[in-house]
Enzyme design. Sequence first.
Site, PDB file in Angstrom:
ATOM      1  N   ASP A 118       0.858  -1.182   0.000  1.00 44.13           N
ATOM      2  CA  ASP A 118       0.000   0.000   0.000  1.00 44.13           C
ATOM      3  C   ASP A 118       0.894   1.232   0.000  1.00 44.13           C
ATOM      4  O   ASP A 118       2.019   1.196   0.496  1.00 44.13           O
ATOM      5  CB  ASP A 118      -0.862   0.030   1.261  1.00 44.13           C
ATOM      6  CG  ASP A 118      -2.026  -0.951   1.218  1.00 44.13           C
ATOM      7  OD1 ASP A 118      -2.065  -1.789   0.300  1.00 44.13           O
ATOM      8  OD2 ASP A 118      -2.878  -0.883   2.115  1.00 44.13           O
ATOM      9  N   HIS A 156       4.939  -7.348  -0.176  1.00 47.16           N
ATOM     10  CA  HIS A 156       4.664  -8.620  -0.850  1.00 47.16           C
ATOM     11  C   HIS A 156       5.380  -8.683  -2.197  1.00 47.16           C
ATOM     12  O   HIS A 156       5.872  -7.681  -2.709  1.00 47.16           O
ATOM     13  CB  HIS A 156       3.155  -8.786  -1.038  1.00 47.16           C
ATOM     14  CG  HIS A 156       2.390  -8.895   0.251  1.00 47.16           C
ATOM     15  ND1 HIS A 156       1.720 -10.037   0.628  1.00 47.16           N
ATOM     16  CD2 HIS A 156       2.198  -8.006   1.263  1.00 47.16           C
ATOM     17  CE1 HIS A 156       1.142  -9.852   1.809  1.00 47.16           C
ATOM     18  NE2 HIS A 156       1.419  -8.614   2.207  1.00 47.16           N
ATOM     19  N   SER A 158       8.206   3.335   5.534  1.00 48.28           N
ATOM     20  CA  SER A 158       9.258   3.892   4.709  1.00 48.28           C
ATOM     21  C   SER A 158       8.933   3.751   3.244  1.00 48.28           C
ATOM     22  O   SER A 158       7.827   4.053   2.808  1.00 48.28           O
ATOM     23  CB  SER A 158      10.592   3.240   5.051  1.00 48.28           C
ATOM     24  OG  SER A 158      11.638   3.935   4.426  1.00 48.28           O
TER      25      SER A 158
END
Length: 305
Positions: free
Chosen positions: A111, A168, A271
């Site tokens: 995200d 991911h 980050s």
Amino acid sequence: MTKAPQLTPANSPEENTLSTSLKDKLFIASQYLVPQHLLSRGVGALAATEIDWIKNPLIRAFIKQFDVNMSEAQRQNAEDFRCFNDFFTRELQDGARPLASGDNMILSPADGAVSQLGPIENGRIFQAKGQDYSLIELLGGDSDRAAPFMGGQFSTIYLSPKDYHRVHMPVTGTLREMIYVPGDLFSVNQTTAENVPRLFSRNERVVAIFDTELGQMAMVLVGAMIVAAVETVWHGLVTPPKRELRVTSYPSPEPITIEKGEEMGRFLLGSTVVLCFEKDKMHWQETLEAGSPLRMGESVGMTLE
């Protein structure tokens, strides 16, 4: 009759611009002056505490401050989490991040939002207006390691505080090597990207090189101010005893293969992820540009057939 004096609005555009510029300059200056690693270790200790009267109010305040969407999380109450880090790396409910279908789809690893993306030109990666940095430096200073990505494609994805902070796999990959690169811990927002030279190649980071059907792929997890640590699923917490370059190879016969969409790592406080692909192997979705919002699992690119 005496003419009334004209009053200048208190928040005129000119004053707002000057005020913003001054704030940015002070913010950038503070980045150089604060003890980055000491501050980050202190925040890391606070984020790891399991004392209820500390971690529960901290989690509630963070959820409120950043408007975190807890409805999609498997655990939704502050009391359900062991510590702040446990909350920050929270898992989502099944189906919260459906994966884009199609074998040729390349998935967003996290995200966040696109910071920049495009070609790697002359061994340089675009950072922000007036700023770029070296691909070789980003990947740990080894020209042979960087060679496959010369002329290839990159994307930089910024994870904001409210985002889901597990990372991911964009495609299925077999781990070739992991490189821990010590460095600074500047913040990684737009202001620092525009004003701190070589931001992503000077900050502390973990570089993972994978062999994929597209050739080699680099996933760089960049640390930042108060980012306590980075974890990977194969190594756990990446915290070398000394802050020095460390290269770990993963040869056969026991390969570590992670399927597309599976978790590969996570940030303990948020980050940036930098992705690099080889030349003429893929292209980004045409709708993506700097500032485009992303959700893990959606398509960000396609393989070239």
